[in-house]
Scaffold this motif. Structure first.
Motif, mmCIF file in Angstrom:
data_model
loop_
_atom_site.group_PDB
_atom_site.id
_atom_site.type_symbol
_atom_site.label_atom_id
_atom_site.label_comp_id
_atom_site.label_asym_id
_atom_site.label_seq_id
_atom_site.Cartn_x
_atom_site.Cartn_y
_atom_site.Cartn_z
ATOM 1 N N ASN A 134 10.656 29.574 43.732
ATOM 2 C CA ASN A 134 9.792 30.305 44.658
ATOM 3 C C ASN A 134 8.500 30.734 43.977
ATOM 4 O OD1 ASN A 134 8.762 32.557 46.313
ATOM 5 N ND2 ASN A 134 10.585 32.109 47.559
ATOM 6 N N LEU A 135 8.670 31.316 42.744
ATOM 7 C CA LEU A 135 7.482 31.769 42.019
ATOM 8 C C LEU A 135 6.569 30.582 41.706
ATOM 9 C CD1 LEU A 135 9.059 34.400 39.549
ATOM 10 C CD2 LEU A 135 7.857 34.826 41.703
ATOM 11 N N LEU A 136 7.175 29.471 41.282
ATOM 12 C CA LEU A 136 6.376 28.286 40.922
ATOM 13 C C LEU A 136 5.679 27.697 42.146
ATOM 14 C CD1 LEU A 136 8.669 26.502 38.315
ATOM 15 C CD2 LEU A 136 6.425 27.549 37.902
ATOM 16 N N SER A 137 6.399 27.645 43.268
ATOM 17 C CA SER A 137 5.763 27.041 44.443
ATOM 18 C C SER A 137 4.649 27.925 44.986
ATOM 19 C CB SER A 137 6.798 26.707 45.524
ATOM 20 O OG SER A 137 7.380 27.884 46.003
ATOM 21 N N ASN A 138 4.849 29.283 44.837
ATOM 22 C CA ASN A 138 3.748 30.181 45.183
ATOM 23 C C ASN A 138 2.527 29.903 44.312
ATOM 24 O OD1 ASN A 138 5.038 31.502 47.221
ATOM 25 N ND2 ASN A 138 5.534 33.348 46.042
ATOM 26 N N ALA A 139 2.800 29.776 42.989
ATOM 27 C CA ALA A 139 1.704 29.514 42.058
ATOM 28 C C ALA A 139 0.982 28.225 42.423
ATOM 29 C CB ALA A 139 2.253 29.461 40.627
ATOM 30 N N ALA A 140 1.781 27.207 42.720
ATOM 31 C CA ALA A 140 1.198 25.911 43.087
ATOM 32 C C ALA A 140 0.381 26.036 44.367
ATOM 33 C CB ALA A 140 2.313 24.892 43.265
ATOM 34 N N LYS A 141 0.932 26.798 45.286
ATOM 35 C CA LYS A 141 0.308 26.940 46.583
ATOM 36 C C LYS A 141 -1.064 27.586 46.476
ATOM 37 C CE LYS A 141 3.244 28.412 49.669
ATOM 38 N NZ LYS A 141 3.990 29.494 50.364
ATOM 39 N N PHE A 142 -1.171 28.602 45.568
ATOM 40 C CA PHE A 142 -2.416 29.372 45.509
ATOM 41 C C PHE A 142 -3.378 28.892 44.425
ATOM 42 C CE2 PHE A 142 0.498 32.263 47.679
ATOM 43 C CZ PHE A 142 -0.266 32.599 48.784
ATOM 44 N N THR A 143 -2.965 27.894 43.676
ATOM 45 C CA THR A 143 -3.859 27.414 42.615
ATOM 46 C C THR A 143 -4.343 26.016 42.955
ATOM 47 O OG1 THR A 143 -2.528 28.665 41.058
ATOM 48 C CG2 THR A 143 -4.114 27.124 40.122
ATOM 49 N N GLU A 144 -5.603 25.929 43.335
ATOM 50 C CA GLU A 144 -6.135 24.625 43.703
ATOM 51 C C GLU A 144 -6.581 23.862 42.471
ATOM 52 O OE1 GLU A 144 -8.858 24.410 46.957
ATOM 53 O OE2 GLU A 144 -8.088 26.300 47.755
ATOM 54 N N GLU A 145 -7.049 24.627 41.479
ATOM 55 C CA GLU A 145 -7.564 23.999 40.283
ATOM 56 C C GLU A 145 -7.319 24.938 39.112
ATOM 57 O OE1 GLU A 145 -11.648 22.975 40.632
ATOM 58 O OE2 GLU A 145 -11.669 21.853 38.753
ATOM 59 N N GLY A 146 -6.890 24.367 37.985
ATOM 60 C CA GLY A 146 -6.635 25.214 36.812
ATOM 61 C C GLY A 146 -5.261 24.941 36.234
ATOM 62 N N GLU A 147 -4.555 26.017 35.974
ATOM 63 C CA GLU A 147 -3.266 25.772 35.318
ATOM 64 C C GLU A 147 -2.197 26.730 35.822
ATOM 65 O OE1 GLU A 147 -3.867 26.488 31.199
ATOM 66 O OE2 GLU A 147 -4.597 28.519 31.508
ATOM 67 N N VAL A 148 -0.971 26.248 35.706
ATOM 68 C CA VAL A 148 0.201 27.084 35.984
ATOM 69 C C VAL A 148 1.123 26.945 34.770
ATOM 70 C CG1 VAL A 148 2.264 27.368 37.394
ATOM 71 C CG2 VAL A 148 0.077 26.856 38.493
ATOM 72 N N GLU A 149 1.558 28.085 34.248
ATOM 73 C CA GLU A 149 2.411 28.034 33.061
ATOM 74 C C GLU A 149 3.734 28.749 33.325
ATOM 75 O OE1 GLU A 149 1.097 30.295 29.761
ATOM 76 O OE2 GLU A 149 2.220 29.100 28.305
ATOM 77 N N LEU A 150 4.800 28.085 32.937
ATOM 78 C CA LEU A 150 6.127 28.703 33.047
ATOM 79 C C LEU A 150 6.610 29.015 31.631
ATOM 80 C CD1 LEU A 150 8.806 29.440 34.546
ATOM 81 C CD2 LEU A 150 9.452 27.035 34.287
ATOM 82 N N ARG A 151 6.906 30.259 31.383
ATOM 83 C CA ARG A 151 7.417 30.628 30.054
ATOM 84 C C ARG A 151 8.740 31.352 30.224
ATOM 85 N NH1 ARG A 151 4.169 34.550 27.188
ATOM 86 N NH2 ARG A 151 5.494 34.072 25.379
ATOM 87 N N ALA A 152 9.669 31.087 29.275
ATOM 88 C CA ALA A 152 10.948 31.808 29.288
ATOM 89 C C ALA A 152 11.302 32.159 27.853
ATOM 90 C CB ALA A 152 12.043 30.946 29.909
#
Lengths: 127, 692
Positions: free
Chosen positions: B585-603
């Motif tokens: 859910n968090l990732l798809s939100n990030a994808a949804k709101f980011t048209e250009e740039g980066e999304v990073e998942l850290r654990a």
């Protein structure tokens, strides 16, 4: 293999949708598409027609899909019937109940017609 | 009202007042004792000493009287003898005159008369062999019973002390007519001279002096006899005298002879050799030294009950009686003088003690009575404090305590009534609340059932809508679209039909998700979710969730998607599907709101042991105001420049995430800055077991 596919659903539109989706199998592979409007009628049809594949709705009047499923699995000459449960109940619990009742697969409404056709093809070994 | 003692003694107020009272009484008692007893003791000791001295003075007076009496007696006896002597001489003179009257008558010659007189007088005796003598003016003896003297010249005769005897008497007689004289003369038939008292009378007719005498010894013997009688009486009286308990009076003379002493072993003995063990001097000398000084001699002496142990203080006062040459002394043990003082002191101590005890007892009762109502009031207050609102002090008095108690009782009663009323109200409210709660539960059940059946009822037509739209799109594409080719208008229409069918499909997809989410959150909130817990490695789960959404990012080439998962993350126990749902859910939100740039998942694993997942994007960011509400149901970030051409969310995704994370005891939050991007983070405990 008895080239019959049974659709059991009290909703005429759903029956119609599945019928139209499976039209390809009727046209291309010579399957006969049967339908029933409730659980009892569905069970009676399974007994009389012995279809290879049954798309069985869970929530139906008179007898629900689980009950039909169990009855079918109790009868040895029907045991080979492959049943795909169709339900609006998408929870894991429901899936479990269905599998335990003897269903082969479980499809959640709303389903994709292509997916349903693909599933049917897969089960019937038509790929 | 005094209550039972243990209760009373537990009362602090009582103890304080009582202690104060005891202290005051004790101070008074001590003050009285210590101020009075030493004074009284000293006074009594002084009085005892004075008494001792007074007794001695009385004895002195007694001795004085005895002496005076004896002197009087002696004087009286001498006077009587004098008178007797004078009478005897007068009789003799009368006889002489009568004899010489014969001479005048001529019956006798002068010599015959003289011879007769001489003979007669010589044979005359009186008293204790006393006699009459006659001399002429030349001291020639005319008549004397002693033949050696009779008829001799006595002018040179001297007495036992060598003094001229007769001529002075003749001279006195001729000058004064008569006279007395004492001289020393041997008794008739004796050789040693004795003091003799003489009377003599002039007899001028014949030129004679007639005289007689008496030996003083005879008078003194009577005086001595009297003196002995007096001393015996004195001894008897002195034996009866007691100074204090065993003190006594004794008398010794200048020859250190103890002639009156209550101890028969000492009486009559010479005590000159008796030593004063304190000074080492002869005791008698020390006694004589303090005579008539008014001071007593204090020395160590033994006791009859403890003979030979010279360790007891004794005091003696001494007076010198010159008349008899006596030393009068009184002697007493000093402890006896103090005994009276001690007895009185002890009596005062005893009385003080009794008064102390009585005052304490009275104080106990009095303080008890005084504090009883206060104690009762405080007991009542304590009971009230412990929740017993039925407690009543019940004190009825007309003083301040009474007013206080009455006010307290009425306050408690008021409180009790208020609480009773409150209780009733609370019960009513509770009942109402229980009823409302039941209704709410019923409503909740109805809601869940309703949601469930609504979702079912919605899904069925949705299935038809979606399914048929798809079939139509398929049929249209297969059959009608090819036929429209070449006809511009038909082509345009065909294209629009396909577009519209796409919208129907997209919207029905959205509707499907909405129904799924609504059903999801309804189930989570009503606690009807079956949490299928498994233990799994957290890193694997994150990896899987990342892969599930990879497709979304590969469709957006302008967005780079990076995954950084710490090696060796521990296991955790949770429903893997649910956790995957959160991350996806968090990732798809990030994808949804980011048209250009980066999304990073850290654990990774935090220092405090919690498992942490961050999903950071370089999207438009979320205003601070929105951040607070972003996890609320049906809340969506409203921005003009977002969501163009993007499938809209249901507004339930983050709310569901929050429910899931919190179910596992975790926390989810967002940090964001408008224009720079957002970071959604959550933590959950490692190896946790949810309650399902």
């Amino acid at each position: 293999m008895n080239k019959k596919i049974l659709i059991v659903d009290d909703e005429p539109h759903i029956r119609s949708l599945i019928e139209q989706t499976l039209e390809y199998l009727e046209d291309e592979h010579g399957f006969e598409i049967l339908s029933a409007t409730n659980g009892e009628e569905g069970l009676a049809t399974i007994r009389s027609e012995k279809p290879a594949l049954v798309f069985l709705d869970v929530m139906m009047p008179l007898m629900n899909g689980y009950a039909v499923c169990r009855k079918v699995k109790e009868e040895p000459d029907l045991a080979g019937t492959i049943i795909v449960l169709l339900t609006a109940k998408g929870q894991e619990v429901d899936r479990q109940v269905g599998i335990e009742a003897g269903a082969h697969r479980y499809m959640t409404k709303p389903f994709d017609p292509d997916e349903l056709l693909g599933l049917a093809k897969g089960i019937l070994g038509l790929e | 009202m005094t209550g039972n003692p243990p209760t009373m003694l537990r009362s602090k107020l009582f103890l304080r007042l009582f202690a104060l009272q005891v202290v005051i009484v004790a101070i008074f008692g001590a003050a009285i004792y210590f101020l009075s007893v030493p004074l009284i003791k000293k006074t009594i000791y002084d009085q005892e000493q004075t008494a001792g001295r007074t007794i001695l003075d009385n004895v002195y007076e007694l001795a004085n009287r005895i002496h005076a009496d004896l002197e009087d007696y002696r004087k009286g006896a001498i006077d009587a003898r004098k008178r007797e002597l004078k009478n005897v001489v007068s009789i003799a003179a009368s006889y002489i005159r009568s004899v010489f009257a014969e001479v005048d008558k001529g019956a006798l010659t002068r010599d015959q008369a003289t011879a007769r007189v001489a003979e007669r007088l010589r044979s005359l005796r009186f008293g204790k062999d006393d006699y009459i003598w006659v001399v002429d003016y030349d001291s020639f003896s005319i008549a004397h019973p002693d033949p050696k003297v009779n008829g001799t010249d006595n002018s040179q005769l001297r007495d036992g002390r060598g003094e001229l005897l007769i001529p002075p008497m003749v001279e006195i007689a001729r000058r004064s007519g008569e006279g007395y004289r004492t001289y020393w003369w041997s008794r008739l038939g004796a050789s040693d001279p004795s003091e003799k008292l003489a009377y003599f009378m002039d007899f001028p007719q014949l030129g004679w002096v007639i005289g007689t005498g008496v030996y003083m010894d005879d008078i003194d013997a009577e005086v001595v006899e009297k003196k002995m009688e007096a001393i015996e009486r004195l001894r008897t009286s002195l034996r009866e005298i007691r100074i204090s308990k065993t003190g006594y009076v004794y008398i010794f003379d200048s020859g250190m002879n103890m002639f009156i002493h209550p101890n028969p072993n000492i009486e009559g003995k010479n005590v000159a050799g008796l030593e004063n063990p304190t000074t080492g001097h002869p005791l008698v000398r020390d006694l004589v030294a303090v005579a008539d000084t008014g001071d007593g001699l204090v020395y160590k002496w033994d006791k009859p009950s403890d003979p030979g142990n010279y360790s007891y203080d004794k005091i003696s006062w001494v007076r010198h009686f010159k008349g008899f040459g006596w030393y009068l002394a009184s002697s007493v043990y000093t402890e006896e003088l103090q005994r009276g003082a001690d007895v009185l002191g002890n009596r005062i101590l005893a009385i003080t003690a009794v008064v102390l005890v009585l005052a304490t007892l009275l104080g106990y009762v009095f303080v008890g009575k005084l504090t009883a109502p206060i104690r009762r009031l405080s007991d009542t207050a304590r009971r009230v404090r412990n929740g017993d609102l039925s407690a009543v002090s019940g004190i009825q008095r007309d003083d301040e305590i009474g007013v206080l108690s009455a006010a307290f009782d009425s306050m408690v009663e008021q409180l009790r009534e208020n609480i009773d009323v409150l209780d009733i109200k609370v019960k009513e409210r509770t009942h109402d609340l229980e009823k409302a709660n039941e209704e709410l539960k019923e409503l909740d059940r109805m809601k869940s059932g309703f949601l469930s059946s609504v979702s079912h009822e919605l899904r069925t037509p949705l299935t038809s809508v979606r399914g048929f739209a798809k079939l139509i799109a398929k049929d249209f594409e297969k059959v009608f679209a090819p036929r429209a080719q070449g006809d511009a208008k038909a082509e345009k229409t065909a294209s629009r039909v396909q577009e519209n069918l796409g919208i129907i499909l997209a919207e029905s997809d959205r509707l499907t998700r909405l129904i799924d989410d609504v059903l999801d959150i309804a189930k989570i909130e009503s606690g009807r979710v079956a949490w299928n817990e498994e233990t799994f490695r957290f890193g694997d789960l994150v990896q899987k969730a990342a892969r599930a959404v990879e497709a979304v990012f590969s469709a957006s080439p302008r967005v780079s998607f990076t995954v950084a998962i710490e090696e060796g993350l521990p296991e955790t126990a949770a429903d893997p599907d649910r956790l995957t749902q959160v991350i996806a859910n968090l990732l798809s939100n990030a994808a949804k709101f980011t048209e250009e740039g980066e999304v990073e998942l850290r654990a990774w694993r935090q220092a405090d042991g919690l498992l942490r997942v961050d999903v950071r994007d370089s999207g438009p960011g979320i205003p601070a105001m929105e951040q607070e509400r972003i996890f609320d149901k049906f809340h969506q970030v409203v921005r003009d420049d977002t969501l163009v051409d993007k499938p809209k969310g249901t507004g339930l995704g983050l709310a569901i995430c929050k429910e899931i994370v919190e179910h596992y005891g975790g926390r989810i939050w967002v940090e964001s800055e408008v224009g720079k991007g957002s970071t959604f983070s959550f933590v959950i405990p490692a190896k946790t077991k949810g309650t399902g």
